[in-house]
Design an enzyme around this catalytic site. Structure first.
Site, PDB file in Angstrom:
ATOM      1  N   CYS A 111      -8.516   5.078  -5.733  1.00 47.44           N
ATOM      2  CA  CYS A 111      -7.678   5.862  -6.631  1.00 47.44           C
ATOM      3  C   CYS A 111      -6.373   5.211  -6.794  1.00 47.44           C
ATOM      4  O   CYS A 111      -5.630   4.994  -5.646  1.00 47.44           O
ATOM      5  CB  CYS A 111      -7.473   7.225  -5.864  1.00 47.44           C
ATOM      6  N   CYS A 120      -8.749  12.838 -11.389  1.00 46.43           N
ATOM      7  CA  CYS A 120      -8.510  12.735  -9.977  1.00 46.43           C
ATOM      8  C   CYS A 120      -9.887  12.730  -9.202  1.00 46.43           C
ATOM      9  O   CYS A 120     -10.831  13.644  -9.663  1.00 46.43           O
ATOM     10  CB  CYS A 120      -7.541  14.115  -9.728  1.00 46.43           C
ATOM     11  N   CYS A 132      -7.421  27.422   9.088  1.00 48.75           N
ATOM     12  CA  CYS A 132      -7.122  26.155   8.425  1.00 48.75           C
ATOM     13  C   CYS A 132      -5.972  25.118   9.053  1.00 48.75           C
ATOM     14  O   CYS A 132      -5.444  24.421   8.325  1.00 48.75           O
ATOM     15  CB  CYS A 132      -6.654  26.507   7.059  1.00 48.75           C
TER      16      CYS A 132
END
Ligand code: SAH
Length: 381
Positions: A7, A90, A339
């Site tokens: 990336c 992305c 999370c």
């Protein structure tokens, strides 16, 4: 092998903090972190990773602005700044969503519409939000604009639909405040019915522009599957789905349960949860709009019983009020979906000191390439 070259935006964007590691190394890194933080409570099962850890995000957001040369750009804010890093593709976002955003950027140029300028508070297009139902195929595009006035609205919508007939609904959301929040208060449906539907674990859910919905549908099925396995609900069980959002977990649990009560602070989410229950013809579920801690205190005071408590709090974790009333209500099982392993460690410590024992810990990689870690934990009395 190093992943870094994959990336070009890796350093500036900052969204994928551990993309420099191969996927195997990322999973190892996450396992180590979970073991370090909560390994003292129980053996940690091997993290469930993705077969294809790319383009998993079903919700994509792009900020619009101009570069130094005045060209219209769209992309993400450079981490902890207000500078836009132009991003067209992305690695973790849905590819169709990215394509639509690029089309919109080209269209606003040809329609002579202006991107919004956050400093001067003038201009038109501020953000584009795209949500896609991976199993339903439905796509929602939300154009977040600084003004309600939308020049050549009809022709713009038609041009967008002509290029992307797969779009099922388009919403304009007006955000004219100086704020870092993406969405404003007011929304106007420009095409379709303003929401998308999506299937998850055999049920259908409505997703509106603002509602929280898990962003990685593939791993959500794995996560909820584990939560149901751990909960092992019986037909006579009273189940509480605390911090229930739009009711996904409670609705999935309802099939196995006697009755489910979902509790959630956000009123819009509760309304969505009720609609979702209706949409799936579920009758053994009720949703309450309240602070989960307060609600649990009331239940405990009224000496009501609960057999299973499933809890899925935000990153900050739960609070002592909630945990104390869990202890008082004394359900046989608590399934904690988290999370944030740091707050999970704190809350497990409290429950472990108060007659609960951790029986299973299962990390699930919901957010490949980022440092975020999701865990589901079973505790029994
Ligand atoms: N279980 C849902 C949502 C989890 S996100 C799902 O998987 O889709 C956490 C939710 O907790 C959010 O919807 C948030 O609005 C809610 N929340 C935060 N603080 C709360 C509180 N004190 N009481 C009840 N709900 C709360």
């Amino acid at each position: 092998m190093n992943n870094e070259q994959k990336c070009p935006h890796y350093k500036k964007c900052g969204g994928c903090q551990i993309q420099n590691l191969t996927y195997e190394k990322q999973l190892e890194f996450k396992m180590k972190k979970v073991v370090k933080l909560i390994g003292k409570f129980h053996y940690v099962d091997k993290i469930i990773g993705m077969d294809n850890p790319y383009h998993y995000r079903n919700k994509v957001q792009a900020a619009f602005g101009r570069d130094k040369k005045g060209q219209i750009i769209s992309g993400v804010y450079q981490s902890s700044t207000h500078r836009i890093v132009p991003v067209d593709n992305c690695l973790i976002e849905d590819e169709k969503a990215d394509e639509i955003i690029v089309t919109i950027r080209k269209l606003i140029k040809s329609f002579k519409l202006k991107p919004f300028d956050d400093n001067k508070m003038v201009g038109f297009l501020r953000h584009v939000l795209v949500k896609r139902g991976f199993s339903s195929g439905e796509i929602m595009v939300v154009l977040v604009t600084g003004t309600e006035e939308f020049k050549s609205k009809r022709s713009f919508i038609n041009a967008l639909l002509e290029r992307h007939p797969e779009i099922t609904t388009i919403v304009q959301n007006i955000n004219n405040r100086r704020t870092s929040l993406v969405l404003g208060e007011k929304s106007v449906v420009l095409y379709g019915d303003g929401v998308i539907k999506e299937q998850l674990c055999g049920y259908t859910f409505t997703i509106s522009p603002k509602a929280f919905y898990q962003i990685n549908p593939v791993q959500t099925e794995a996560l909820y599957g584990k939560a149901m396995e751990f909960a092992d609900i019986k037909k006579t069980d009273i189940v509480i789905d605390a911090y229930c959002g739009t009711g996904t977990i409670g609705i999935i649990a309802s099939k196995y349960a006697g009755h489910v009560y979902g509790v959630e602070l956000n009123r819009d989410a509760v309304n969505d949860a009720r609609k979702n229950a209706k949409l799936n013809n579920i009758e053994n579920i009720d949703f309450v709009c309240a602070d989960a801690g307060r609600y649990m205190v009331n239940l405990a005071e009224e000496k009501l019983k609960a057999d299973v408590v499933i809890m899925d709090p935000p990153r900050a974790g739960s609070d002592v009020k909630f945990l104390k009333s869990v202890v008082k209500l004394s359900p046989k099982k608590v399934v904690y979906i988290s999370c944030n392993p740091e707050t999970l460690a704190r809350d497990l410590m409290f429950l472990s000191k108060n007659k609960y024992k951790v029986r299973k810990i299962q990390p699930v990689d919901m957010f490949p390439h980022t440092e975020h870690i999701e865990c589901v934990v079973l505790l029994t009395r």
